[in-house]
Enzyme design. Structure first.
Site, mmCIF file in Angstrom:
data_model
loop_
_atom_site.group_PDB
_atom_site.id
_atom_site.type_symbol
_atom_site.label_atom_id
_atom_site.label_comp_id
_atom_site.label_asym_id
_atom_site.label_seq_id
_atom_site.Cartn_x
_atom_site.Cartn_y
_atom_site.Cartn_z
ATOM 1 C CE LYS A 52 18.518 -42.185 -4.963
ATOM 2 N NZ LYS A 52 19.299 -40.927 -4.790
ATOM 3 C CG ASP A 62 16.135 -41.681 -1.603
ATOM 4 O OD1 ASP A 62 15.508 -40.598 -1.582
ATOM 5 O OD2 ASP A 62 17.370 -41.757 -1.757
#
Length: 301
Positions: A14, A142
């Protein structure tokens, strides 16, 4: 239970396209608003059922990406957490690494989320999504994002998620030979701001529910100054990147990866050529692009 004995998933990296510090909770956890964005870049994870216990083997695209395979690995921690919740669950996992660690790309958290999803699929989706999300949040801030994928606004400590629409982009990732320790960056960030929320210097910034309008003002990251304290070589590297590329670069997460966004592949490839002199300093330049807008589905291995 699933009929498949072995399943696989790409565990995607990401970028944090935008990250704003929003203060701290009473327990010391940092609050933020961030725009998570999945990339085409991914690790590969295969998980199969085993009679008992959890075992992991790992390979890597190159030697610098190797990771430990003991109980501290987030894949092992995720599978052990699942097995503790589902009696009789045991797993054998195989991980192939492409995502560098210490770069702010979320590789470990993505691997853990993929492990949870694969374990659950192998056991007939026995755990509902909210329980998986709670399990993921305990593994890393995350991690919950990677259960959903695509592009998501993350709030709180990053685990309060809502979908966001962002145009696909191409990126040049600038990966220095050093990483940034996440805990050290956040500790330094707290010291720099003495627990206060930094003032927003961007006037007229729109509501964060409008991601493209927000990104029009720049790819913000409030952890930048702290990351430069932890790794002083970051600031001159970014200056060189911007001088060679002729445009702004940004940092993802707590660093150390920098990125330059482009609307089309040709522009990203041209930028990578312009940045080629950095390779002599041990910097890796990788052209990648946005990942799928929805999370990948488990596939037979």
């Amino acid at each position: 239970m699933s009929d498949a004995a072995s399943l696989r998933l790409p565990a995607r990296a990401k970028l944090n396209l935008w990250l704003r510090g929003d203060g701290r909770r009473a327990d010391g956890y940092h609050l933020l608003t961030t725009l998570f964005h999945a990339l085409e870049l991914h690790d590969d994870l295969r998980v199969e059922k085993a009679p008992a216990g959890v075992a992991l083997t790992a390979t890597a695209e190159r030697s610098g990406l190797a990771v430990p395979t003991g109980p501290e690995n987030l894949v092992c921690r995720a599978l052990c957490a699942f097995a503790a919740r589902v009696p009789g669950a045991g797993f054998q996992a195989r991980l192939h690494k492409r995502i560098p660690h210490g770069g702010g790309l979320g590789g470990g958290s993505s691997d853990a989320a993929a492990a949870l999803r694969l374990a659950n699929a192998l056991h007939g989706d026995v755990l509902p999504e909210p329980e998986l999300a709670a399990m993921a949040a305990r593994l890393g801030a995350d991690c919950a994002f990677f259960l959903r994928g695509g592009t998501q606004w993350g709030r709180g400590v990053g685990d309060e998620l809502s979908p966001a629409n962002v145009r696909p982009r191409h990126f040049v990732r600038v990966c220095p030979s050093f990483g940034c320790d996440t805990a050290a960056v956040y500790k330094t960030y707290a010291a720099l701001w003495r627990g206060k929320v930094p003032a927003d210097t961007v006037r007229g910034i729109p509501a964060v529910d409008e991601p493209e309008a927000v990104l029009h003002h720049g790819f913000r990251n409030d952890l930048w100054a702290a990351a430069c304290e932890v790794q002083p070589a970051l600031a001159p590297l970014r200056q060189r990147v911007e001088a060679l590329a002729g445009c702004a670069a940004a940092m993802t997460g707590s660093g150390s990866t920098l990125f330059v966004p482009f609307p089309v592949a040709e522009a990203a490839e041209r930028c990578a050529r312009d940045l080629a002199p950095l390779a002599g300093d041990g910097v890796r330049l990788v052209v990648t692009r946005s990942g799928p807008t929805v999370v990948d589905a488990p596939m037979p291995a």
